[in-house]
Design an enzyme around this catalytic site. Structure first.
Site, mmCIF file in Angstrom:
data_model
loop_
_atom_site.group_PDB
_atom_site.id
_atom_site.type_symbol
_atom_site.label_atom_id
_atom_site.label_comp_id
_atom_site.label_asym_id
_atom_site.label_seq_id
_atom_site.Cartn_x
_atom_site.Cartn_y
_atom_site.Cartn_z
ATOM 1 N N CYS A 99 3.007 -12.215 2.696
ATOM 2 C CA CYS A 99 4.162 -12.145 4.397
ATOM 3 C C CYS A 99 3.584 -13.004 4.971
ATOM 4 O O CYS A 99 2.343 -13.621 5.322
ATOM 5 C CB CYS A 99 3.720 -10.710 5.291
ATOM 6 S SG CYS A 99 4.336 -10.403 6.643
ATOM 7 N N THR A 158 -2.043 -7.811 11.733
ATOM 8 C CA THR A 158 -0.890 -7.902 11.377
ATOM 9 C C THR A 158 -0.566 -6.303 11.919
ATOM 10 O O THR A 158 0.604 -6.007 12.480
ATOM 11 C CB THR A 158 -0.086 -8.223 10.942
ATOM 12 O OG1 THR A 158 -0.005 -8.252 9.418
ATOM 13 C CG2 THR A 158 0.116 -9.901 9.836
ATOM 14 N N GLU A 163 -5.881 -7.736 3.909
ATOM 15 C CA GLU A 163 -5.996 -8.458 4.644
ATOM 16 C C GLU A 163 -6.867 -9.453 6.115
ATOM 17 O O GLU A 163 -6.969 -10.131 5.335
ATOM 18 C CB GLU A 163 -4.498 -7.838 5.946
ATOM 19 C CG GLU A 163 -3.632 -8.877 6.669
ATOM 20 C CD GLU A 163 -3.203 -8.402 7.185
ATOM 21 O OE1 GLU A 163 -2.816 -8.832 9.118
ATOM 22 O OE2 GLU A 163 -2.605 -7.418 7.520
ATOM 23 N N CYS A 177 2.034 -7.986 14.011
ATOM 24 C CA CYS A 177 3.754 -8.159 13.744
ATOM 25 C C CYS A 177 4.652 -7.352 14.797
ATOM 26 O O CYS A 177 4.133 -6.239 15.786
ATOM 27 C CB CYS A 177 4.234 -7.304 12.368
ATOM 28 S SG CYS A 177 5.486 -8.025 12.152
ATOM 29 N N HIS A 192 -0.471 -8.284 1.527
ATOM 30 C CA HIS A 192 -1.580 -8.648 2.912
ATOM 31 C C HIS A 192 -2.545 -9.848 2.289
ATOM 32 O O HIS A 192 -3.448 -10.125 3.113
ATOM 33 C CB HIS A 192 -2.260 -7.428 2.740
ATOM 34 C CG HIS A 192 -2.161 -6.524 0.862
ATOM 35 N ND1 HIS A 192 -2.040 -5.130 1.387
ATOM 36 C CD2 HIS A 192 -3.547 -6.643 0.069
ATOM 37 C CE1 HIS A 192 -2.199 -5.947 -0.958
ATOM 38 N NE2 HIS A 192 -2.761 -6.113 -0.591
ATOM 39 N N HIS A 226 0.573 -1.190 -0.083
ATOM 40 C CA HIS A 226 0.553 0.081 0.105
ATOM 41 C C HIS A 226 0.890 1.047 -0.145
ATOM 42 O O HIS A 226 0.721 2.137 1.022
ATOM 43 C CB HIS A 226 -0.794 -0.169 0.961
ATOM 44 C CG HIS A 226 -2.293 -1.017 0.747
ATOM 45 N ND1 HIS A 226 -2.691 -1.583 2.366
ATOM 46 C CD2 HIS A 226 -2.801 -0.864 0.314
ATOM 47 C CE1 HIS A 226 -3.875 -2.616 1.186
ATOM 48 N NE2 HIS A 226 -3.625 -2.149 0.106
ATOM 49 N N ASN A 234 -1.393 0.437 7.817
ATOM 50 C CA ASN A 234 -0.802 1.170 9.449
ATOM 51 C C ASN A 234 0.157 2.146 8.725
ATOM 52 O O ASN A 234 0.438 2.982 10.721
ATOM 53 C CB ASN A 234 0.589 -0.217 9.203
ATOM 54 C CG ASN A 234 1.912 0.118 8.021
ATOM 55 O OD1 ASN A 234 2.873 1.213 8.142
ATOM 56 N ND2 ASN A 234 1.501 0.091 6.876
ATOM 57 N N SER A 265 5.122 0.011 4.862
ATOM 58 C CA SER A 265 5.532 0.244 3.151
ATOM 59 C C SER A 265 5.474 1.510 1.906
ATOM 60 O O SER A 265 5.904 1.581 1.686
ATOM 61 C CB SER A 265 3.619 0.527 2.992
ATOM 62 O OG SER A 265 2.439 0.799 3.110
#
Length: 297
Positions: free
Chosen positions: A103, A169, A133, A197, A81, A49, A227, A269
């Site tokens: 991932c 994540t 995701e 993550c 994702h 992204h 994120n 990203s």
């Protein structure tokens, strides 16, 4: 007067994104399908992204399609994702070459959701329901199994004896705990798999710490990056002078007016060249002053 630019040590590409980009570049370099026939190289949705990174990959020959229906032949890259189980099955049915850049942490969340649902657990998915995701995780839950994606749904659930929790994540630990608390109050048995993550947690911790020290805070990354948006939200809550920008072109001198310390962080990203571009532009704005650039950890 000395000006300071502090950068979070974890800013930028995480392991999963680095891996996906490397897979895409390697695939583009081969240029042909494995059966020797020429065909397009396409990702099902953006590989990561970040619009600028996706554009660079397009220049290398990696196209982007939004649905399986647009794909007829060649190689198809699964983005970092992930994709839904039905989309993967549809791709397999087309006989195209599938290059999986999902991932591993996303894959683990999918596997937990699948296993829990098969063992009779209702599934609580902590994340943004419309995010690719989360859609991919939900798709691996067995049909007929109750699925909850909000705290309100968990609190109102009836007839459920046991529930399993999996997490997008890139979620925050605090958000996960709000779901856990609600589930513990509602269900007799709760199993929790913390699939956040580690890189996400570290990035959030570093960013919140830096936001409290900086006069102005810059969060770099795609506006379509969940994120990165979350980083901007948590930094904004600490430092009102927080700006979420995609590239250095959005910077203006007014953003750093009166500031001596600029904090810089970036989503998982965000490519390194974007971070470098922002640092260079900040140096240009402060060209009459002595500038120190260092990592914050």
């Amino acid at each position: 007067m000395t000006k300071k630019i502090l950068i979070t040590k974890s800013a930028g590409f995480c392991f999963g994104v680095k891996r996906a980009i490397a897979i895409a570049v390697e695939t583009a370099g081969k240029g042909e399908a494995e059966d020797g026939k020429e065909g397009p190289i396409q990702s099902l949705g953006p590989i990561i992204h970040n619009p600028q990174a996706v554009e660079r990959l397009q220049e290398k020959g990696v196209g982007v399609v939004e649905s399986v229906d647009e794909i007829a032949c060649g190689k198809v890259i699964i983005p970092s994702h992930g994709v839904t189980r039905s989309d993967r099955s549809a791709l397999e049915g087309k006989g195209v070459t599938i290059v999986d850049a999902t991932c591993p942490f996303v894959t683990k969340a999918q596997e937990h959701a699948k296993a829990l649902s098969r063992d009779g657990y209702a599934i609580v998915v902590v994340g943004e329901p419309d995010h690719p995701e989360v859609k991919s995780i939900i798709s691996y839950i067995e049909k007929g199994v109750p699925v909850f994606t909000t705290v309100a749904e968990v609190s109102a659930a009836k007839g459920v004896r046991k529930a399993g929790i999996v997490v997008q994540t890139t979620q925050t630990f605090d958000n996960l705990m709000s779901f856990v608390a609600a589930a513990m109050r509602r269900f007799p048995e709760v199993r929790v798999f913390n699939t956040i993550c580690n890189a996400t947690t570290l990035r959030q911790q570093e960013s919140t710490g830096l936001a409290g020290l900086a006069d102005v805070m810059f969060v770099l990354g795609g506006y379509n990056s969940a994120n990165t948006r979350r980083l901007a939200e948590i930094c904004k809550a600490i430092n009102s002078r927080t700006y979420h920008i995609e590239t250095e072109r959005e910077l203006s001198p007014s953003m750093i007016e009166g500031a001596s310390v600029a904090g810089v962080t970036a989503g998982a990203s965000t490519p390194p060249w974007i971070i470098a571009g922002v640092l260079d532009r900040l140096k240009e704005f402060w060209k009459c002053d002595r500038i120190e650039v260092s990592f914050y950890r």
